[in-house]
Design a protein around this motif. Structure first.
Motif, PDB file in Angstrom:
ATOM      1  N   GLY A   1      33.179  37.596  43.246  1.00  0.00           N
ATOM      2  CA  GLY A   1      33.898  38.682  42.597  1.00  0.00           C
ATOM      3  C   GLY A   1      34.645  38.147  41.381  1.00  0.00           C
ATOM      4  O   GLY A   1      35.145  37.021  41.404  1.00  0.00           O
ATOM      5  N   ILE A   2      34.702  38.929  40.324  1.00  0.00           N
ATOM      6  CA  ILE A   2      35.387  38.527  39.094  1.00  0.00           C
ATOM      7  C   ILE A   2      36.585  39.438  38.879  1.00  0.00           C
ATOM      8  O   ILE A   2      36.461  40.665  38.880  1.00  0.00           O
ATOM      9  CB  ILE A   2      34.433  38.568  37.887  1.00  0.00           C
ATOM     10  N   VAL A   3      37.757  38.824  38.715  1.00  0.00           N
ATOM     11  CA  VAL A   3      38.994  39.559  38.481  1.00  0.00           C
ATOM     12  C   VAL A   3      39.341  39.460  36.999  1.00  0.00           C
ATOM     13  O   VAL A   3      39.561  38.361  36.477  1.00  0.00           O
ATOM     14  CB  VAL A   3      40.152  38.996  39.324  1.00  0.00           C
ATOM     15  N   GLY A   4      39.399  40.593  36.328  1.00  0.00           N
ATOM     16  CA  GLY A   4      39.682  40.628  34.898  1.00  0.00           C
ATOM     17  C   GLY A   4      38.394  40.788  34.119  1.00  0.00           C
ATOM     18  O   GLY A   4      37.526  39.913  34.168  1.00  0.00           O
ATOM     19  N   CYS A   5      38.263  41.894  33.390  1.00  0.00           N
ATOM     20  CA  CYS A   5      37.026  42.175  32.651  1.00  0.00           C
ATOM     21  C   CYS A   5      37.231  42.083  31.147  1.00  0.00           C
ATOM     22  O   CYS A   5      36.604  42.816  30.364  1.00  0.00           O
ATOM     23  CB  CYS A   5      36.496  43.555  33.034  1.00  0.00           C
ATOM     24  N   GLY A   6      38.120  41.184  30.733  1.00  0.00           N
ATOM     25  CA  GLY A   6      38.315  40.931  29.310  1.00  0.00           C
ATOM     26  C   GLY A   6      37.210  40.073  28.733  1.00  0.00           C
ATOM     27  O   GLY A   6      36.164  39.840  29.357  1.00  0.00           O
ATOM     28  N   ARG A   7      37.462  39.526  27.551  1.00  0.00           N
ATOM     29  CA  ARG A   7      36.421  38.823  26.806  1.00  0.00           C
ATOM     30  C   ARG A   7      35.818  37.641  27.560  1.00  0.00           C
ATOM     31  O   ARG A   7      34.616  37.433  27.577  1.00  0.00           O
ATOM     32  CB  ARG A   7      36.986  38.360  25.458  1.00  0.00           C
ATOM     33  N   ILE A   8      36.661  36.836  28.198  1.00  0.00           N
ATOM     34  CA  ILE A   8      36.151  35.612  28.808  1.00  0.00           C
ATOM     35  C   ILE A   8      35.335  35.900  30.069  1.00  0.00           C
ATOM     36  O   ILE A   8      34.544  35.045  30.505  1.00  0.00           O
ATOM     37  CB  ILE A   8      37.308  34.640  29.128  1.00  0.00           C
ATOM     38  N   SER A   9      35.462  37.092  30.640  1.00  0.00           N
ATOM     39  CA  SER A   9      34.671  37.405  31.835  1.00  0.00           C
ATOM     40  C   SER A   9      33.178  37.361  31.541  1.00  0.00           C
ATOM     41  O   SER A   9      32.366  37.071  32.439  1.00  0.00           O
ATOM     42  CB  SER A   9      35.054  38.779  32.391  1.00  0.00           C
TER      43      SER A   9
ATOM     44  N   VAL B   1      28.938  40.315  42.965  1.00  0.00           N
ATOM     45  CA  VAL B   1      28.768  41.585  43.677  1.00  0.00           C
ATOM     46  C   VAL B   1      29.858  42.583  43.327  1.00  0.00           C
ATOM     47  O   VAL B   1      29.751  43.767  43.678  1.00  0.00           O
ATOM     48  CB  VAL B   1      28.733  41.363  45.204  1.00  0.00           C
ATOM     49  N   GLY B   2      30.914  42.135  42.645  1.00  0.00           N
ATOM     50  CA  GLY B   2      31.979  43.058  42.293  1.00  0.00           C
ATOM     51  C   GLY B   2      32.807  42.548  41.136  1.00  0.00           C
ATOM     52  O   GLY B   2      32.939  41.334  40.939  1.00  0.00           O
ATOM     53  N   VAL B   3      33.340  43.471  40.341  1.00  0.00           N
ATOM     54  CA  VAL B   3      34.275  43.143  39.269  1.00  0.00           C
ATOM     55  C   VAL B   3      35.520  43.996  39.458  1.00  0.00           C
ATOM     56  O   VAL B   3      35.469  45.094  40.028  1.00  0.00           O
ATOM     57  CB  VAL B   3      33.673  43.382  37.866  1.00  0.00           C
ATOM     58  N   CYS B   4      36.636  43.475  38.963  1.00  0.00           N
ATOM     59  CA  CYS B   4      37.932  44.127  39.168  1.00  0.00           C
ATOM     60  C   CYS B   4      38.721  44.098  37.870  1.00  0.00           C
ATOM     61  O   CYS B   4      38.739  43.080  37.168  1.00  0.00           O
ATOM     62  CB  CYS B   4      38.688  43.394  40.271  1.00  0.00           C
TER      63      CYS B   4
ATOM     64  N   VAL C   1      42.812  43.644  43.516  1.00  0.00           N
ATOM     65  CA  VAL C   1      42.297  42.436  44.158  1.00  0.00           C
ATOM     66  C   VAL C   1      42.003  42.676  45.639  1.00  0.00           C
ATOM     67  O   VAL C   1      40.950  42.229  46.130  1.00  0.00           O
ATOM     68  CB  VAL C   1      43.272  41.260  43.945  1.00  0.00           C
ATOM     69  N   PRO C   2      42.870  43.364  46.393  1.00  0.00           N
ATOM     70  CA  PRO C   2      42.512  43.634  47.796  1.00  0.00           C
ATOM     71  C   PRO C   2      41.188  44.376  47.943  1.00  0.00           C
ATOM     72  O   PRO C   2      40.400  44.081  48.855  1.00  0.00           O
ATOM     73  CB  PRO C   2      43.692  44.482  48.297  1.00  0.00           C
ATOM     74  N   ALA C   3      40.925  45.329  47.062  1.00  0.00           N
ATOM     75  CA  ALA C   3      39.659  46.058  47.128  1.00  0.00           C
ATOM     76  C   ALA C   3      38.478  45.137  46.836  1.00  0.00           C
ATOM     77  O   ALA C   3      37.406  45.274  47.433  1.00  0.00           O
ATOM     78  CB  ALA C   3      39.678  47.234  46.157  1.00  0.00           C
ATOM     79  N   LEU C   4      38.674  44.201  45.924  1.00  0.00           N
ATOM     80  CA  LEU C   4      37.600  43.252  45.616  1.00  0.00           C
ATOM     81  C   LEU C   4      37.363  42.327  46.804  1.00  0.00           C
ATOM     82  O   LEU C   4      36.214  42.087  47.208  1.00  0.00           O
ATOM     83  CB  LEU C   4      37.978  42.442  44.371  1.00  0.00           C
ATOM     84  N   LEU C   5      38.430  41.805  47.391  1.00  0.00           N
ATOM     85  CA  LEU C   5      38.293  40.898  48.527  1.00  0.00           C
ATOM     86  C   LEU C   5      37.658  41.597  49.722  1.00  0.00           C
ATOM     87  O   LEU C   5      36.986  40.958  50.547  1.00  0.00           O
ATOM     88  CB  LEU C   5      39.655  40.331  48.901  1.00  0.00           C
ATOM     89  N   ALA C   6      37.847  42.896  49.826  1.00  0.00           N
ATOM     90  CA  ALA C   6      37.270  43.655  50.938  1.00  0.00           C
ATOM     91  C   ALA C   6      35.750  43.708  50.881  1.00  0.00           C
ATOM     92  O   ALA C   6      35.110  44.123  51.859  1.00  0.00           O
ATOM     93  CB  ALA C   6      37.839  45.076  50.943  1.00  0.00           C
ATOM     94  N   LEU C   7      35.163  43.256  49.767  1.00  0.00           N
ATOM     95  CA  LEU C   7      33.707  43.255  49.640  1.00  0.00           C
ATOM     96  C   LEU C   7      33.065  42.082  50.384  1.00  0.00           C
ATOM     97  O   LEU C   7      31.847  41.952  50.373  1.00  0.00           O
ATOM     98  CB  LEU C   7      33.309  43.201  48.163  1.00  0.00           C
ATOM     99  N   GLY C   8      33.877  41.246  51.024  1.00  0.00           N
ATOM    100  CA  GLY C   8      33.328  40.109  51.775  1.00  0.00           C
ATOM    101  C   GLY C   8      32.877  38.987  50.870  1.00  0.00           C
ATOM    102  O   GLY C   8      31.723  38.550  50.918  1.00  0.00           O
TER     103      GLY C   8
END
Length: 384
Positions: free
Chosen positions: A15-23, A39-42, A65-72
């Motif tokens: 999972g990737i947290v933060g969808c700015g330029r460096i993502s 599998v997920g971005v946040c 972040v909790p929603a992202l972590l819930a993706l397993g």
């Protein structure tokens, strides 16, 4: 090292947290690797998270972040502004998820220590992006130290002379403030080369430093320029000069002289290009190439810099994924990254107090100016 049971039998879920330029660099890197899949971005902006997911064919877009972590997940990549790294890392560690974090690991030592301690306690790995270590040229300089060609490093110099215009600071509201960026050229740009310097030269004993803002004062409240003298526990010494006020930019040069008398220089020009060994002086011979090729445009925008770094992000992210598969530590850990952070924070502290910051004692036999000499020097008039 803890490895989630699922990770030993299937592709790592990322999972990737933060969808700015460096993502984009993280998304491209993982897309090019076997053994891991995003599998997920946040993002705190749900629309941006959704747009990123659609552009990169990622299944899930969430806004916490909790929603992202819930993706397993097995791995979280942190691509958020500097001061927010700690919260994401602590939540991920508590969930038993490995973390790969953009530099700097944090903006203060207390946060960095909490992050590394949390990951250690949870049995998960914390890696930090210093992708320039993966330049073949950077590895070549490290090899010349390890095989004795340079001998023990005794003198170092880092020159970071970059160009930023007002638009760079305006494009992201968090840039250029102590509160949301944590610092200026030292925290955001020079930290990469401080990392290389300490990788080459070893444990730091003492740091002197000064900072100023010569060009960008209307747009930022942090430094755009800094200078430092760094002493190492080996007795070695190095200087650092860094600025985003250069016009045109001159890129980066890192020069290491060893106890054999040999010298190696590593250059990055234009910014974001592959590092090159532009000078190797040994055995009575100087082999060199231009540090500033005439056909290279000196001033490069951020999107071009980031795009050029994708192959090196990929190399480091591959190292991280392969380390997890081996149940081993990655090449650059949270504790490694904390060392570089401590050095640059010492420059800020020395600039604030006018006094050197002492890390560790010098070994026996290393000459240190006696206190009376230092006092006499400080008492000299400013002009003669």
């Amino acid at each position: 090292m803890h490895l989630p049971p699922s990770a030993t039998s299937r592709t790592l879920r990322v999972g990737i947290v933060g969808c700015g330029r460096i993502s984009r660099n993280h998304l491209e890197a993982f897309a090019g690797l076997d053994g891991a899949r995003v599998v997920g971005v946040c993002d705190v902006d749900p629309a941006r998270a959704q747009a990123t997911a659609e552009a990169w064919d990622v299944e899930h877009a969430v806004d916490s972040v909790p929603a992202l972590l819930a993706l397993g997940l097995d791995v979280v990549s942190v691509c958020t502004p500097h001061p927010t790294h700690e919260a994401v890392v602590l939540e991920s560690a508590a969930a038993g998820v490995h973390v790969l974090c953009e530099k700097p690991v944090a903006v203060d030592m207390a946060a960095a220590e909490r992050m590394t301690a949390a990951c250690d306690s949870a049995g998960v790995e914390l890696g930090v992006l210093f992708q320039r270590r993966f330049w073949p040229a950077a590895q070549r300089v490290r090899a010349a130290i390890d095989d004795g060609s340079l001998g023990t490093p005794v003198l170092g110099h880092v020159s970071v002379l970059l160009h930023r215009d007002p638009g760079y600071y305006a494009q992201d509201a968090w840039r250029g403030t102590w509160e949301s960026d944590g610092g200026g050229v030292l925290m955001t740009q020079a930290i990469h080369y401080i990392d290389l310097l300490q990788w080459y030269m070893g444990e730091v004993a003492e740091v002197y430093g000064a900072i100023n803002t010569f060009k960008h004062g209307e747009h930022i409240d942090v430094e755009d320029s800094a200078a430092a003298v760094i002493k190492f526990t080996s007795g070695a010494m190095a200087t650092l000069a860094a600025s985003t006020a250069a016009s045109p930019a001159l890129g980066v040069q890192i020069r290491i002289t060893g106890s054999t008398g040999a010298t190696a220089e590593l250059s990055e020009f234009p910014e974001g290009s592959d590092g090159r060994v532009t000078l190797m002086a040994a055995d009575g011979t100087v082999r060199s190439s231009p540090a500033h090729p005439a056909d290279a445009a000196p001033d490069v925008d951020l999107s071009t810099i980031n795009a050029a770094l994708v192959p090196h992000h990929t190399s480091q992210i591959r190292d991280f994924v392969e380390a997890l598969a081996r149940h081993d530590a990655p090449a650059v850990t949270g504790r490694t990254a904390t060392t570089s952070l401590r050095i640059l924070l010492a420059v800020y502290e020395a600039a604030r107090t006018g006094e050197p910051v002492r890390f560790a004692p010098f070994p026996p036999g290393v000459p240190v100016a006696p206190s009376d000499v230092t006092a006499r020097a400080a008492a000299q008039p400013a002009s003669r």
